[in-house]
Design an enzyme around this catalytic site. Sequence first.
Site, PDB file in Angstrom:
ATOM      1  N   ILE A  90       0.845  -1.193   0.000  1.00  8.30           N
ATOM      2  CA  ILE A  90       0.000   0.000   0.000  1.00  8.30           C
ATOM      3  C   ILE A  90       0.883   1.247   0.000  1.00  8.30           C
ATOM      4  O   ILE A  90       1.714   1.426   0.891  1.00  8.30           O
ATOM      5  CB  ILE A  90      -0.933   0.042   1.227  1.00  8.30           C
ATOM      6  CG1 ILE A  90      -1.694  -1.277   1.383  1.00  8.30           C
ATOM      7  CG2 ILE A  90      -1.887   1.225   1.115  1.00  8.30           C
ATOM      8  CD1 ILE A  90      -2.682  -1.577   0.281  1.00  8.30           C
ATOM      9  N   ALA A  93       0.233   8.143  -0.583  1.00  4.56           N
ATOM     10  CA  ALA A  93       0.758   9.310  -1.292  1.00  4.56           C
ATOM     11  C   ALA A  93       0.184  10.566  -0.652  1.00  4.56           C
ATOM     12  O   ALA A  93      -0.839  11.097  -1.081  1.00  4.56           O
ATOM     13  CB  ALA A  93       0.401   9.229  -2.777  1.00  4.56           C
ATOM     14  N   SER A  96       2.753  15.584   2.306  1.00  3.48           N
ATOM     15  CA  SER A  96       4.089  15.878   2.822  1.00  3.48           C
ATOM     16  C   SER A  96       5.131  14.846   2.407  1.00  3.48           C
ATOM     17  O   SER A  96       6.314  15.009   2.689  1.00  3.48           O
ATOM     18  CB  SER A  96       4.052  15.972   4.351  1.00  3.48           C
ATOM     19  OG  SER A  96       3.547  14.771   4.909  1.00  3.48           O
ATOM     20  N   GLY A  97       4.712  13.772   1.746  1.00  2.00           N
ATOM     21  CA  GLY A  97       5.654  12.751   1.323  1.00  2.00           C
ATOM     22  C   GLY A  97       4.939  11.482   0.895  1.00  2.00           C
ATOM     23  O   GLY A  97       3.724  11.346   1.067  1.00  2.00           O
ATOM     24  N   ARG A  99       4.844   7.243   1.181  1.00  4.61           N
ATOM     25  CA  ARG A  99       5.224   6.170   2.093  1.00  4.61           C
ATOM     26  C   ARG A  99       4.718   4.839   1.535  1.00  4.61           C
ATOM     27  O   ARG A  99       3.645   4.791   0.946  1.00  4.61           O
ATOM     28  CB  ARG A  99       4.620   6.418   3.480  1.00  4.61           C
ATOM     29  CG  ARG A  99       5.138   7.682   4.149  1.00  4.61           C
ATOM     30  CD  ARG A  99       4.260   8.152   5.288  1.00  4.61           C
ATOM     31  NE  ARG A  99       3.061   8.822   4.817  1.00  4.61           N
ATOM     32  CZ  ARG A  99       3.011  10.120   4.523  1.00  4.61           C
ATOM     33  NH1 ARG A  99       4.088  10.860   4.641  1.00  4.61           N
ATOM     34  NH2 ARG A  99       1.893  10.675   4.107  1.00  4.61           N
ATOM     35  N   GLU A 211     -10.359   7.468   3.960  1.00  7.08           N
ATOM     36  CA  GLU A 211      -9.118   7.599   4.721  1.00  7.08           C
ATOM     37  C   GLU A 211      -9.391   7.508   6.221  1.00  7.08           C
ATOM     38  O   GLU A 211      -8.706   6.792   6.954  1.00  7.08           O
ATOM     39  CB  GLU A 211      -8.462   8.935   4.372  1.00  7.08           C
ATOM     40  CG  GLU A 211      -7.072   9.122   4.922  1.00  7.08           C
ATOM     41  CD  GLU A 211      -6.470  10.454   4.508  1.00  7.08           C
ATOM     42  OE1 GLU A 211      -5.453  10.844   5.111  1.00  7.08           O
ATOM     43  OE2 GLU A 211      -7.024  11.112   3.608  1.00  7.08           O
ATOM     44  N   GLY A 240      -3.125  15.047   8.949  1.00  5.02           N
ATOM     45  CA  GLY A 240      -2.173  14.950   7.857  1.00  5.02           C
ATOM     46  C   GLY A 240      -1.675  16.321   7.446  1.00  5.02           C
ATOM     47  O   GLY A 240      -1.845  17.311   8.163  1.00  5.02           O
ATOM     48  N   SER A 243      -5.265  17.509   5.134  1.00  4.09           N
ATOM     49  CA  SER A 243      -6.591  17.370   5.733  1.00  4.09           C
ATOM     50  C   SER A 243      -6.476  16.746   7.115  1.00  4.09           C
ATOM     51  O   SER A 243      -5.450  16.180   7.484  1.00  4.09           O
ATOM     52  CB  SER A 243      -7.504  16.503   4.847  1.00  4.09           C
ATOM     53  OG  SER A 243      -6.998  15.185   4.755  1.00  4.09           O
TER      54      SER A 243
END
Length: 489
Positions: A90, A93, A96-97, A99, A211, A240, A243
């Site tokens: 998974i 995206a 801030s980056g 993963r 999310e 995040g 959001s």
Amino acid sequence: MRRFSAAAGARQQQQQGEAVSDRVLRFRGVLVVVLAPVLLISLVLLLMPRAPASATVEGSAGELVAAAGRRWGPRAVSGLGDGSTRYAVIFDAGSSGSRVHVYCFDGNLDLLPIGKEIELFKQKKPGLSAYAMDPQEAAKSLVSLLEEAEKVIPVELREQTPVRVGATAGLRALGTEKSEEILQAVRDLLQDKSSFRSQPEWVTVLDGSQEGAFQWVTINYLLGNLGKPYSHTVGVVDLGGGSVQMAYAISEKDAGKAPPVAEGEDSYVKELLLKGTTYYLYVHSYLRYGLLAARAEILKAGEGNDYRNCMLEGHHGQYRYGDDIFEASGLSSGASYSKCRAVAVRALKVDEPACTHMKCTFGGVWNGGGGDGQKNLFVASFFFDRAAEAGFVNPKAPFAKVKPSDFEEAARRVCKLNVKDAQATYPDVSEENVPYLCMDLVYQYTLLVDGFGVDPYQDITLVKKVPYSNSFVEAAWPLGSAIEVASSS
């Protein structure tokens, strides 16, 4: 007194003297007829595959339940109890980056270790949204993470391993056209360069409610709360970059009070069936109120130069978020906690007149009604990061108990400093974030207390990782997504 004839006595004497082997030979026809079916049945039973102790059985609500392990809700499928190992990849995206999370499950969807850890977790900066003008470069930024994922998955299992890419608020903020160009470039990359199983619909922008729901499932799964009454679950606030999500279980009665939403918006309540228990999950995502996006909202909300009360003395520059650029320079007199807080309250629109419900959070949004599912809050992502950088949480700890007032106290200390002193006092804060440290801490306190109505002195749990099976698992939404895709594969 019985009488025997001479002939009968002779026959009896003959039978008594007959050998066992002679008897078997004489009755062999009868024995074949009796024993053949017994032997055939025994052979069939011996050759049949044996179900393991953890085989799935049918639950009371039609849910497939793993008898000796965790279970996923209505999307659970048969065959999960066959002892097979499966992986899921998974990509988160974020704004801030990017993963990548790699999970390994057994047949009951219990997590298995990957090497010495319970999952593979790698990250890199910047996020996909930083490549708004170059979709191909955005896709290429994931290559190194993809290679890390491939290293830990056996070659023979790669083709059947699903890979998902869930973009969050950062990409949503770019608009439909630009975000879709980036997503298509990522789809092409996975199709051409990846050995994993991918589908176009698995590369998408997550809506905020997805999310938030995945995050809630992740944390309550790891805590072992699923299957218990909703009052025994924990609420989740995930801050995040673009959001912030609030998710917690509410009563069926409160779920029935959910107000209607405008066309195209996510409903406030999702009904989930998890471990035989129905949950009514209040979930809402506040776009533009993640930590990095909120900086832009605060800079916009200032009347005149009010926003400068949130910037540390000695900083002169601009702040870029997406395609927008804002002036972001401090005052010679320094920042002011109280004045910055007033700007943060204004940016949150706490007193938004559009609130048409009995209880709202901010921006006119229904708050779900509160209740037992919200009493125990787990607060994740940037809340943990800033608390660790500000020095009131051990950065190496997987979780920590704090109060919202801890953010207030830290903000008061930071706002008194200039940039140079702040850099010396808080060496763990990156250079680009130091000028905004006062603003960030003020916003986090304001969000919890004024936005979500949390008591300033209520205990909350800052969480980065959750204990699970003698290990720690990242407290992030991708695990919830991985459980879903693994169970439906």
